[in-house]
Scaffold this motif. Structure first.
Motif, PDB file in Angstrom:
ATOM      1  N   CYS A 248      11.396  47.626   7.811  1.00 27.87           N
ATOM      2  CA  CYS A 248      10.317  48.433   8.393  1.00 27.87           C
ATOM      3  C   CYS A 248       9.509  47.686   9.450  1.00 27.87           C
ATOM      4  CB  CYS A 248       9.385  48.927   7.291  1.00 27.87           C
ATOM      5  SG  CYS A 248      10.196  50.094   6.181  1.00 27.87           S
ATOM      6  N   GLN A 249       9.877  46.452   9.740  1.00 26.38           N
ATOM      7  CA  GLN A 249       9.162  45.720  10.781  1.00 26.38           C
ATOM      8  C   GLN A 249       9.409  46.375  12.126  1.00 26.38           C
ATOM      9  OE1 GLN A 249      10.032  41.501  10.465  1.00 26.38           O
ATOM     10  NE2 GLN A 249       9.211  41.417   8.394  1.00 26.38           N
ATOM     11  N   GLY A 250       8.365  46.434  12.943  1.00 27.47           N
ATOM     12  CA  GLY A 250       8.468  47.058  14.252  1.00 27.47           C
ATOM     13  C   GLY A 250       8.203  48.562  14.225  1.00 27.47           C
ATOM     14  N   MET A 251       7.854  49.093  13.056  1.00 27.58           N
ATOM     15  CA  MET A 251       7.619  50.536  12.918  1.00 27.58           C
ATOM     16  C   MET A 251       6.133  50.870  12.767  1.00 27.58           C
ATOM     17  SD  MET A 251      10.800  51.359  10.315  1.00 27.58           S
ATOM     18  CE  MET A 251      10.078  52.894   9.816  1.00 27.58           C
ATOM     19  N   GLY A 252       5.249  49.880  12.938  1.00 25.23           N
ATOM     20  CA  GLY A 252       3.817  50.134  12.838  1.00 25.23           C
ATOM     21  C   GLY A 252       3.231  49.984  11.450  1.00 25.23           C
ATOM     22  N   VAL A 253       4.022  49.529  10.487  1.00 29.06           N
ATOM     23  CA  VAL A 253       3.541  49.380   9.115  1.00 29.06           C
ATOM     24  C   VAL A 253       2.477  48.277   9.031  1.00 29.06           C
ATOM     25  CG1 VAL A 253       4.193  48.794   6.738  1.00 29.06           C
ATOM     26  CG2 VAL A 253       5.691  50.256   8.129  1.00 29.06           C
ATOM     27  N   GLY A 254       2.751  47.132   9.634  1.00 27.65           N
ATOM     28  CA  GLY A 254       1.791  46.031   9.611  1.00 27.65           C
ATOM     29  C   GLY A 254       0.485  46.416  10.279  1.00 27.65           C
ATOM     30  N   LYS A 255       0.571  47.084  11.408  1.00 28.61           N
ATOM     31  CA  LYS A 255      -0.642  47.522  12.106  1.00 28.61           C
ATOM     32  C   LYS A 255      -1.412  48.526  11.256  1.00 28.61           C
ATOM     33  CE  LYS A 255      -2.592  49.431  16.336  1.00 28.61           C
ATOM     34  NZ  LYS A 255      -3.774  49.866  15.643  1.00 28.61           N
ATOM     35  N   ALA A 256      -0.711  49.436  10.589  1.00 25.09           N
ATOM     36  CA  ALA A 256      -1.378  50.432   9.744  1.00 25.09           C
ATOM     37  C   ALA A 256      -2.103  49.764   8.573  1.00 25.09           C
ATOM     38  CB  ALA A 256      -0.370  51.458   9.228  1.00 25.09           C
ATOM     39  N   LEU A 257      -1.472  48.774   7.959  1.00 25.37           N
ATOM     40  CA  LEU A 257      -2.120  48.050   6.864  1.00 25.37           C
ATOM     41  C   LEU A 257      -3.354  47.304   7.362  1.00 25.37           C
ATOM     42  CD1 LEU A 257       1.080  46.695   5.124  1.00 25.37           C
ATOM     43  CD2 LEU A 257      -0.642  48.146   4.020  1.00 25.37           C
ATOM     44  N   LEU A 258      -3.190  46.620   8.478  1.00 19.90           N
ATOM     45  CA  LEU A 258      -4.310  45.871   9.046  1.00 19.90           C
ATOM     46  C   LEU A 258      -5.426  46.818   9.480  1.00 19.90           C
ATOM     47  CD1 LEU A 258      -5.224  43.024   9.667  1.00 19.90           C
ATOM     48  CD2 LEU A 258      -4.104  43.205  11.888  1.00 19.90           C
TER      49      LEU A 258
ATOM     50  N   VAL B  13       2.367  34.896  14.815  1.00 21.62           N
ATOM     51  CA  VAL B  13       1.258  34.677  15.751  1.00 21.62           C
ATOM     52  C   VAL B  13       1.249  35.743  16.847  1.00 21.62           C
ATOM     53  CG1 VAL B  13       0.307  33.100  17.501  1.00 21.62           C
ATOM     54  CG2 VAL B  13       1.043  32.217  15.269  1.00 21.62           C
ATOM     55  N   SER B  14       2.375  36.041  17.433  1.00 20.00           N
ATOM     56  CA  SER B  14       2.396  37.020  18.529  1.00 20.00           C
ATOM     57  C   SER B  14       2.022  38.423  18.032  1.00 20.00           C
ATOM     58  CB  SER B  14       3.753  37.037  19.234  1.00 20.00           C
ATOM     59  OG  SER B  14       4.773  37.409  18.338  1.00 20.00           O
ATOM     60  N   PHE B  15       2.383  38.766  16.792  1.00 19.70           N
ATOM     61  CA  PHE B  15       1.983  40.054  16.219  1.00 19.70           C
ATOM     62  C   PHE B  15       0.458  40.150  16.164  1.00 19.70           C
ATOM     63  CE2 PHE B  15       0.452  42.063  12.263  1.00 19.70           C
ATOM     64  CZ  PHE B  15       0.760  43.382  12.548  1.00 19.70           C
ATOM     65  N   TYR B  16      -0.179  39.126  15.617  1.00 21.77           N
ATOM     66  CA  TYR B  16      -1.641  39.149  15.512  1.00 21.77           C
ATOM     67  C   TYR B  16      -2.307  39.118  16.885  1.00 21.77           C
ATOM     68  CZ  TYR B  16      -1.184  38.505  10.483  1.00 21.77           C
ATOM     69  OH  TYR B  16      -0.888  38.683   9.162  1.00 21.77           O
TER      70      TYR B  16
END
Length: 156
Positions: A87-97, A118-121
């Motif tokens: 699921c990486q690259g699908m907006g899951v990390g951004k949604a959690l954050l 680092v680049s994600f953050y």
């Protein structure tokens, strides 16, 4: 995708998720000592994010499966953010954050990013606040999101 609070029943699922993500995305950046430290300290410490009242701990669920997890300690320190490889690259990390940032009243959120993230953050407005660190073989980059800046608050 739904963002929900974590419960005690989720412990085994999030431990498996974090272990699988660490194996592929994090361990390649660690020496043997760092891998051992992660497995003996970080994974057993997961109970803390479920039981301590000073944590906001959430999960991302798709079709009944936990595909991501985030934990914010003391309203200003992100201790965990892991997303399933599938699921990486699908907006899951951004949604959690996004969820934990909107829940906090803090003026900034700090974290120790794994080297690979680092680049994600940075793409979400976090800035490096120091040199790369190492704690018992666990490499990290200290980072901060300043929520008091007008440009930061627009994203959240």
């Amino acid at each position: 995708m739904e963002i929900q609070k974590l419960s005690q029943d989720d412990l085994d699922s999030i431990a498996r998720l974090i272990s699988s993500v660490a194996e592929v995305d994090i361990f390649p950046y660690f020496c043997e000592q760092g891998r051992a430290e992660f497995q003996t300290r970080v994974l057993p410490d997961l109970k803390t994010i479920l039981t301590e009242s000073n944590y906001l701990s959430v999960k991302a669920v798709i079709s009944g499966d936990i595909v991501g997890v985030a934990a914010l300690r003391n309203a200003d320190y992100l201790t965990h953010l892991f997303v399933s490889k599938s699921c990486q690259g699908m907006g899951v990390g951004k949604a959690l954050l996004d969820y934990v940032v909107k829940e906090t009243q803090a003026k900034q959120v700090n974290l120790r990013s794994s080297i690979n993230a680092v680049s994600f953050y940075e793409s979400l407005g976090f800035e490096c606040t120091g040199e790369e660190g190492d704690y018992n073989g666990i490499r990290f980059m200290p980072m901060t999101l300043d929520l008091s800046k007008p440009e930061s608050s627009k994203a959240w």
